[in-house]
Scaffold this active site. Structure first.
Site, mmCIF file in Angstrom:
data_model
loop_
_atom_site.group_PDB
_atom_site.id
_atom_site.type_symbol
_atom_site.label_atom_id
_atom_site.label_comp_id
_atom_site.label_asym_id
_atom_site.label_seq_id
_atom_site.Cartn_x
_atom_site.Cartn_y
_atom_site.Cartn_z
ATOM 1 C CD GLU A 55 -2.977 -0.427 2.478
ATOM 2 O OE1 GLU A 55 -3.060 0.710 2.960
ATOM 3 O OE2 GLU A 55 -3.491 -1.431 3.003
ATOM 4 C CG ASP A 66 -3.965 7.293 8.917
ATOM 5 O OD1 ASP A 66 -3.805 6.061 9.020
ATOM 6 O OD2 ASP A 66 -4.197 7.870 7.851
#
Lengths: 280, 401
Positions: A55, A66
């Site tokens: 990724e 995040d």
């Protein structure tokens, strides 16, 4: 050219792993942290360490999903003015160095939207991506994106969470590539425990899905990877690797090639150490 | 016009629900609960009771006679939201959401805050209803608004300084959403503006509509007709949408939103989202956003912490693009001058946010006839800002521009 029906590299990798009874190891890295050349070197290192696909994370000013580790990496990359276009072009540079891994682009929606959806998918194709993850684009909002993804043969990989409940079936049934199962409530980052209902959740996703299922968020060690290996087809490791990159920054940003290579080596060793041992 | 948003939370192309999957069910649960209670007589009666007996509504619509005469044009009416309990319009919304949180069985609430007004309003209702409360506030703002930080603590809330990103409202919102993701089971998020994912822009608007509803009734009583212009300051846009919404169908009434131009819209230090931004997805919805070419959200600047935000509620984007409302910028300096003018002419020290709206009134009133009427939302009182005004003026004296 009949690209929309041609085999996607993600599907091919999973088919092969399934035959061998292996679990995919999918590292995540923030592109441009600390710079684009290092990102190319780290992608190469991930392949050498035995990763099966990777990724490529696009830094964003407001990374809602995040935790602190990836937030800091994003901030560092944005200080270097790394753009979505830069991140996409990393893929071509890695291919030039012989990297064969399937690439998945991870980006929040706004940079994609500002680039233009048509252009985004054209570029993904041109630079050899096989999939994309847009964490803040739930299925209610993804009609146009998913149609374009399908037309360009790029898998739009959806997320499901332990709180998705009745949504799991609807999300999993239309998933392409794999279903990204969020291991626990919260943001990305290393944690000591996973969601209580994680095993039941994974088996619900498994039943509903026609494509492989992978687990991410909080996977930080070989022990974690092995804990899930039997229940899923792949594990995604993000923050733990990004933290290794952070720790290796003094080497990675050194003027000396030998020191930079040491930094890359440290990340390579860490990724190699994450690979679940196969039970057979 | 009054039928927006649609069932997907869309105001034309704006709005929607752009959040990670981890939050989707919490939003759907909230939407369902709000749909269930929003027309429930008992729910509405409780909200109405608290607005009246606890917050002191209806707030007056005050004719600012000296200011009007001084400017020599339109008659100026101030909607005195500053007279609400806690000193700003924010409590209209926190009362509504706290009553909803209680109905939903949530014992813990969280909130983001910029200037601290929404934080204080949330801490206040949390104390009132016995809810545990955490307020996320950018570290930069905790310094600018120490008094409000202390107030929240006094009210029994925990203030969490946010160290990420710009350390202002934008990142306080991010951090609150991140915290919510991890605690969706037992925690209700009292969002403070008409921003964020559906159903917040709709729900917060509904709770703030009381400003415009009262104003409309009061001006009809005082003047026997509707105003020519309605003016309100816009950060996220909750006081403005609350003021505008009941007038949207009255197409003869001009709606004027005032955004913060900071040091000027041609500098890099402003919060003029409508003037300088473009459509994008930010913090859960599609709207105008201050962003760079690549879609990275830019830091905003305003002397007013409450307007220091690079986004704006999706319904405002819709009102702008449909031409129903206009949005104009006012600089830090213009706002300070207006604050001083209103203080001296009327004995009312407005919040810096509200001073932006007053500044626009100072510009347009003299160009209007004496038979014309302006209603302006005085969204909050200025006590909280005295310290930042002092330090701003001290800096200006040091380095005259």
């Amino acid at each position: 050219m009949n690209t929309s029906t041609s085999a996607n590299a993600i599907d091919a990798v999973f088919a092969e792993l399934m035959q061998r009874g292996e679990t995919a190891l999918i590292p995540f890295m923030t592109m441009g942290d600390p710079d684009l050349d290092t990102s190319v070197a780290l992608i190469q290192a991930a392949e050498q360490a035995g990763a099966h696909m990777i990724e490529l994370g696009v830094p964003y000013s407001d990374p809602l999903a995040d935790g602190p580790v990836i937030q800091r990496a994003s901030e560092r990359a944005l200080k270097n003015r790394i753009s979505l276009l830069d991140c996409i072009s990393v893929a071509s540079k890695a291919r030039e160095r012989g990297v064969k891994l399937p690439f998945i682009l991870f980006s929040y929606f706004n940079p994609v939207l500002q680039l233009g959806l048509d252009r985004f998918f054209a570029l993904l194709k041109e630079h050899g991506f096989s999939g994309t993850i847009i964490p803040d684009l739930p299925m209610e909002e993804d009609a146009e994106v998913s149609a374009l993804a399908e037309a360009s043969g790029i898998h739009l990989i959806p997320l499901v969470a332990p709180t998705s409940e009745s949504r799991v079936e609807r999300i999993a049934a239309r998933a392409k590539g794999f279903v990204y199962c969020v291991s626990s409530l919260g943001v990305t980052g290393v944690r000591s425990t996973f969601h209580d209902g994680i095993d039941a959740f994974l088996s619900t996703v498994r039943k509903a899905s026609t494509v492989p299922i992978c687990v991410g968020f909080g996977i930080a060690s070989r022990e974690h990877a092995e804990r899930f290996a039997g229940q899923c087809d792949g594990v995604i490791v993000g923050s733990a690797i990004v933290r290794q990159v952070e720790e290796a920054l003094p080497q990675l940003t050194s003027d000396l090639a030998s020191e930079r290579e040491q930094g890359v080596q440290a990340v390579r060793d860490f990724i190699a150490g994450l690979k679940p041992r196969t039970a057979n | 016009m009054s039928t927006v948003p649609d069932q997907h939370g869309r105001f034309g192309p704006f709005g929607g629900k752009y959040v990670p999957e981890t939050l989707m069910n919490a939003l759907l649960e909230l939407e369902e609960a709000y749909q269930k209670y929003k027309d429930d007589p008992e729910f509405l009666a409780e909200v109405r009771y608290l607005l009246k007996q606890y917050s002191g509504r209806p707030t007056p619509l005050y004719y600012a006679e000296r200011l009007s005469e001084h400017l020599g044009g339109a008659k100026i009416y101030l909607k005195r939201e500053d007279l609400n309990h806690t000193g700003a319009h924010k409590i209209n919304n926190t009362i509504g959401q706290a009553v909803l949180a209680k109905r939903m069985g949530k014992k813990k609430v969280i909130a983001e805050t910029g200037a601290g007004q929404h934080g204080v309003a949330t801490a206040t209702v949390a104390a009132l209803m016995g809810l545990e409360c955490k307020v996320f506030m950018g570290e930069e703002d905790t310094k600018r608004q120490q008094l409000n930080v202390f107030r929240m603590k006094l009210l029994g809330s925990e203030v969490v300084p946010v160290m990420s990103g710009t350390r202002t409202l934008k990142d306080a919102c991010n951090e609150t959403l991140r915290y919510w993701v991890s605690h969706v089971d037992d925690t209700y998020y009292i969002l403070g503006s008409v921003t964020g994912p559906h159903p917040y822009p709709m729900m917060v608007r509904d709770f703030q509509r009381i400003i415009g509803l009262e104003s409309r009734e009061q001006i009809l009583e005082a003047e026997g007709r509707l105003p020519d212009v309605v003016v309100a300051a816009v950060g996220g846009g909750s006081n403005a949408i609350g003021m505008f919404h009941p007038f949207v169908e009255d197409t003869d009434v001009r709606l004027l939103g005032v955004e913060a131009a900071g040091r000027g819209v041609d500098t890099e230090e402003h919060a003029a989202t409508m003037t300088k931004g473009r459509p994008g997805v930010f913090q859960g919805s599609m709207s105008y956003v201050l962003q760079d070419e690549g879609g990275q959200v830019l830091p905003a600047h305003s002397i007013s912490a409450g307007l220091d935000y690079p986004g704006i509620g999706p319904e405002h984007a819709y009102l702008k693009d449909s031409g129903r409302a206009d949005y104009v910028p006012i600089t830090d300096k213009e706002a300070l001058d207006a604050l001083s003018t209103l203080s001296r002419m009327e004995g009312i020290i407005p919040a810096l946010e509200s001073a932006h709206a007053i500044a626009q009134v100072l510009k347009i009133a003299p160009t209007m006839g004496k038979d014309e009427i302006i209603v302006v939302s005085l969204s909050g009182r200025g006590d909280k800002d005295v310290e930042s005004i002092m330090s701003y003026l001290a800096k200006e004296e040091e380095q005259p521009s």
